[in-house]
Write an enzyme that holds these catalytic residues in place. Sequence first.
Site, PDB file in Angstrom:
ATOM      1  N   HIS A   1      -1.600 -18.726   9.206  1.00 19.86           N
ATOM      2  CA  HIS A   1      -1.249 -18.176   8.153  1.00 19.86           C
ATOM      3  C   HIS A   1      -2.229 -16.811   7.998  1.00 19.86           C
ATOM      4  O   HIS A   1      -1.423 -15.883   7.193  1.00 19.86           O
ATOM      5  CB  HIS A   1      -1.644 -18.969   6.812  1.00 19.86           C
ATOM      6  CG  HIS A   1      -1.283 -17.743   5.530  1.00 19.86           C
ATOM      7  ND1 HIS A   1      -0.616 -19.047   4.601  1.00 19.86           N
ATOM      8  CD2 HIS A   1      -1.932 -17.071   5.249  1.00 19.86           C
ATOM      9  CE1 HIS A   1      -0.213 -17.388   3.679  1.00 19.86           C
ATOM     10  NE2 HIS A   1      -1.045 -17.071   3.693  1.00 19.86           N
ATOM     11  N   GLU A   2      -3.425 -16.748   7.965  1.00 24.91           N
ATOM     12  CA  GLU A   2      -4.182 -15.395   7.906  1.00 24.91           C
ATOM     13  C   GLU A   2      -4.241 -15.016   9.153  1.00 24.91           C
ATOM     14  O   GLU A   2      -3.897 -13.455  10.063  1.00 24.91           O
ATOM     15  CB  GLU A   2      -5.331 -16.056   8.139  1.00 24.91           C
ATOM     16  CG  GLU A   2      -6.189 -17.051   6.926  1.00 24.91           C
ATOM     17  CD  GLU A   2      -5.358 -16.207   5.391  1.00 24.91           C
ATOM     18  OE1 GLU A   2      -5.463 -14.811   4.942  1.00 24.91           O
ATOM     19  OE2 GLU A   2      -5.282 -17.230   4.332  1.00 24.91           O
TER      20      GLU A   2
ATOM     21  N   HIS B   1      -1.259 -12.670   9.094  1.00 29.09           N
ATOM     22  CA  HIS B   1      -1.622 -11.050   8.056  1.00 29.09           C
ATOM     23  C   HIS B   1      -2.712 -10.521   8.678  1.00 29.09           C
ATOM     24  O   HIS B   1      -1.593  -9.481   9.035  1.00 29.09           O
ATOM     25  CB  HIS B   1      -2.672 -11.522   7.297  1.00 29.09           C
ATOM     26  CG  HIS B   1      -1.378 -12.424   5.507  1.00 29.09           C
ATOM     27  ND1 HIS B   1      -0.963 -12.000   5.528  1.00 29.09           N
ATOM     28  CD2 HIS B   1      -2.416 -13.789   5.191  1.00 29.09           C
ATOM     29  CE1 HIS B   1      -0.561 -12.424   4.410  1.00 29.09           C
ATOM     30  NE2 HIS B   1      -1.352 -13.356   4.053  1.00 29.09           N
TER      31      HIS B   1
END
Length: 238
Positions: free
Chosen positions: A140-141, A144
């Site tokens: 997820h990160e 980003h």
Amino acid sequence: MADSTSPPPQQQSPQTNPDNVKELKDMKKFERWRKSLQYMTGLGMSEVEQNQFRKDLDKELESYQCHQCEVWRDNLMKNSPSVRFMVEHLGMIGREIKRDDFLCAPCDITRSGGFSPEDGILLCQNRMNSKTHQEHTMVHEMVHLYDHQRFKVDWFNLRHHACSEVRAASLSGDCNWSREIQRGFYTFTKQHQTCVKRRAILSVMENPNCKSKEEAERAVASVFDSCFADTRPFDEIY
């Protein structure tokens, strides 16, 4: 003539003698058990001692959680197909990523990870329910980070933020069926899309430029279709 006297055998110190080391460990275990019993019953332990014992427990727990987070991080970077895929594709766009780009640290209950252009990726060591949870959080990160590196995201722009949150929630595994069941959500139609919208809205609400839940909902709705369809660098949602 050389002195034929043999040197005396070396003596082991009490600290290095194996029998003494084992005895010391056993004593520490017993003392720990005794204090735990006193703490649970409240007998034979002053309020000051109780407070100190509680602090010691918290410190030990934090140390254990940090160690576990770092072990999982290193293992996932070697063995997780999705983590390795993101590491490889970040390298392709000029952002080499190493273990030190992931910081294990305690967080509040509102998050399990975070990304900052200045500080890198945060893994919330006290919020990881399992190794799989940490795997999803890392991916997820990294989505980003990928968006920031490739698309130059303005994180204070709610539409930009919303788009990256939609992509991260969709591509990381955050919204697979088993994770949603664990959270108590049982949607049988468009479960994945519903989860992605919900989690993106919650994240955008944390943006300092977001004034309300309604504003976060509008930002997510305005970009959802195009950003949900954009699966880069993956070929599809896995």
